[in-house]
Scaffold this active site. Sequence first.
Site, PDB file in Angstrom:
ATOM      1  N   GLY B 130       0.823  -1.210   0.000  1.00  0.00           N
ATOM      2  CA  GLY B 130       0.000   0.000   0.000  1.00  0.00           C
ATOM      3  C   GLY B 130       0.851   1.251   0.000  1.00  0.00           C
ATOM      4  O   GLY B 130       1.034   1.894   1.036  1.00  0.00           O
ATOM      5  N   TYR B 131       1.374   1.580  -1.154  1.00  0.00           N
ATOM      6  CA  TYR B 131       2.251   2.753  -1.275  1.00  0.00           C
ATOM      7  C   TYR B 131       1.565   3.889  -2.049  1.00  0.00           C
ATOM      8  O   TYR B 131       1.194   4.904  -1.483  1.00  0.00           O
ATOM      9  CB  TYR B 131       3.548   2.365  -1.991  1.00  0.00           C
ATOM     10  CG  TYR B 131       4.658   1.879  -1.087  1.00  0.00           C
ATOM     11  CD1 TYR B 131       4.379   1.226   0.109  1.00  0.00           C
ATOM     12  CD2 TYR B 131       5.993   2.053  -1.439  1.00  0.00           C
ATOM     13  CE1 TYR B 131       5.396   0.774   0.938  1.00  0.00           C
ATOM     14  CE2 TYR B 131       7.015   1.609  -0.621  1.00  0.00           C
ATOM     15  CZ  TYR B 131       6.723   0.970   0.567  1.00  0.00           C
ATOM     16  OH  TYR B 131       7.741   0.546   1.359  1.00  0.00           O
ATOM     17  N   GLU B 247      12.800  -3.658  -4.143  1.00  0.00           N
ATOM     18  CA  GLU B 247      11.837  -3.855  -5.216  1.00  0.00           C
ATOM     19  C   GLU B 247      12.505  -3.632  -6.565  1.00  0.00           C
ATOM     20  O   GLU B 247      12.275  -4.363  -7.519  1.00  0.00           O
ATOM     21  CB  GLU B 247      10.660  -2.889  -5.020  1.00  0.00           C
ATOM     22  CG  GLU B 247       9.523  -3.120  -5.988  1.00  0.00           C
ATOM     23  CD  GLU B 247       8.414  -2.075  -5.849  1.00  0.00           C
ATOM     24  OE1 GLU B 247       8.580  -1.128  -5.043  1.00  0.00           O
ATOM     25  OE2 GLU B 247       7.408  -2.200  -6.557  1.00  0.00           O
TER      26      GLU B 247
END
Lengths: 380, 402
Positions: B130-131, B247
């Site tokens: 949830g960015y 990431e």
Amino acid sequence: MPSFSTDERELLQDSLETFFSEQYGFERWHERARGNALGFGADMWRSYAELGWLGVALPETAGGAGGGLTELAIVMAASGRHIALEPLLATIVLGAGAIELAGNQQQRESLLPQVAAGETLLAFCHGEPDAGYARHHVQSIARASGDGYVVDSVKSFALGAHAADMLIVSARLESENGPVALFLVPRDAAGLALTAAPALDGRMGAAVAMTSVHLPAAARLGDESDKSDVIDRLLDRGAIAVCAEACGAMAAATVATVEYLKMRQQFGQPLSTFQVLQHRLVDMTLASEEARAIVHAALEALDSDAADAQRAVWLAKVQTARSARFVGTQSIQLHGGMGMTDELAIGHFYKRLSLCETLFGDSDWYLSQLGMAHGGVAAD
Amino acid sequence: MFIRSVQRRDDLDAFRQEVRDFCRTEMPPEVRRKQGRGEHLERDEYDAWMKCLGSKGWLTGKWPKEHGGLGWEPERFLVFEEELGRASAPPIITFGTALAGPVIYSFGTSEQRLAYLGDIARNRTWWCQGYSEPGAGSDLASLKTRAVRDGDHYIVNGQKIWTSYAHWADMMFALVRTNPDVKKQEGISFLLIDMKTPGITVRPIIGITLDHHLNEVFLENVRVPVANLIGEENKGWTYAKFVLANERIHGISVTKFEAYLAKIRRLLQVTRENGRPLAETATFQRRMAELEVSFATVKALMADQLAAARTSGAPPMMGAAALKLRGTELQQAILQTGVDILGRHGLAYQSDALHTGWNGDLIGPQESPGLIYEHLYRRAASVYSGSSEVQRNILAKGVLGL
């Protein structure tokens, strides 16, 4: 070749713009594209006919407006600007073009008025699985039988073929070395199988297979002479038509991207204030204008039957493909995640541009053709 | 330094063989078939495969041993990835293993480690990230989802967007604003949110691929225990940057590129121009050679950055930004080549063919829908986890000191 005056062209552009802005809003695009098996608006097609666009490049005797390829290109550019779904390319550029260039008088007189009136949808099924972009690799065969022909053919996916009342199919007469002929094939012919599917850009089309399809002699467009020259000219027309369509799509995508960056705030300011993005927008605008300029030049050459018209089209196709790739990818890039959604128009512009790049040959293919003309060396 | 010494490893052959054998015996034939064509896997199919890898500890091989990992060095992980790629194994969905897990063992409490790490390693929980928010993309730190302390809970209100696999997830790790009155980076906290908590709504976003894997996540008065705060309140941005570096490195998968290239080579054999395979044309011979040069360069850059990190402890953000940038460009170039070949078949896009149970007639080569899907999806590679423009900013600041 006949064509419109400057005033008439402006009227045509204005009427297209007015209609599309009022009647063809993107908010109904998904419904038109996916709400029925045609994948376009049958009501829109009727409007196109009433407004005279389907016959814009057909002779007045056929119920047309007597325009040339430039007028056709104006219609195609509007189609690109509004990502229209209707089979303009298949019917009024390729289908009507084939009948006009290859048909006999009786065929022209009976079919072209139907096109202008919006009563008949056509598709040009020429490309074959082993042909790639090569223009004359035809393995379909039509053998004389009784007072007609028996045709066996496999054709690659072609836009608009799913809905066409009449397919125009190329096949060699009698043998693999025979002259190429073009046949009018009704969609309900026994032995004809259509595999309908959406193209990358959401427009529908179909791959075609014909197994021992019996056709009367009158289904052959024109006489028995080789129609390779006609096919060459048709493919050039198709190429310049999709270039014009790409120009419309590029212009619209660029404007939409400029507007989005002016509106989208990040780091406390509109994205349009970042110099790196300003330069990108400038390059998109330039790419779009370059394509429009060279497409215009090719249209002039075509409409005046210039000796180097084909070369002009090929140059235009390469530059348009380059511009389309840049503008299309950057439109998505600068829209960020929003550019990746089916909901927004911008992704659909990208996809339409991808089709325009590849149809009738991509930049690699035309570059190698142009290169061969320089060196005389048979490459690909 | 002109030359950085790269460690040579020849003690990994046995491990390589073990992974290879494992893939051969354990991967279901149906999954292998789908992977070959680029069809979508069901959640259950991913889940079974990841649990299978989890049972060997391989899902979290890179984690340190004290946190339940196998302590793999980068070279061993690369061998693992290569063999998975060669076997056309499903991609590992890394939100838990590469992102949530490392944050939890690096910055979490011992209770949090105990609560989550084992389930991540065995793939008993699915995670999402949830960015991004509608107003916070490249400028992630401007995020507005608000968390207000209420006793031993936070009350969370706001919206997340572009949340991959949120519809499959059990947990979300999220950035939330806990202090709106300070510099934007200094008022962010890192929370672990149970997706079953009342007040969470997941809404699908259909992509240009015509597929659903992205979502919007709406949070309305969602009560999250304070025990789910990672590290200190308002220090979340530090942990977030750590995740982003991970990431970016994980986004670049050499094996994925190899798999794409293998598909393209086959396409060049089965696609003909003027009756001849495209593979025999000067145009595509040159294009494949260009891709080979770029691929070799990305691999070399990767090895060089690994060596740099080992010898000088160079900040990982630099290598990650460079690799993300070049890796993305290469990935998009390879996929574009595939689509350029498919243009010769008319560019039909039968996205339905990618779903389980489709039985229509496929137009063109069997790779066609999967490759077009991947091409469209990876247009986002230069946007997600820090756009190419953001990566260049990072390099301008970090490497050039501008």
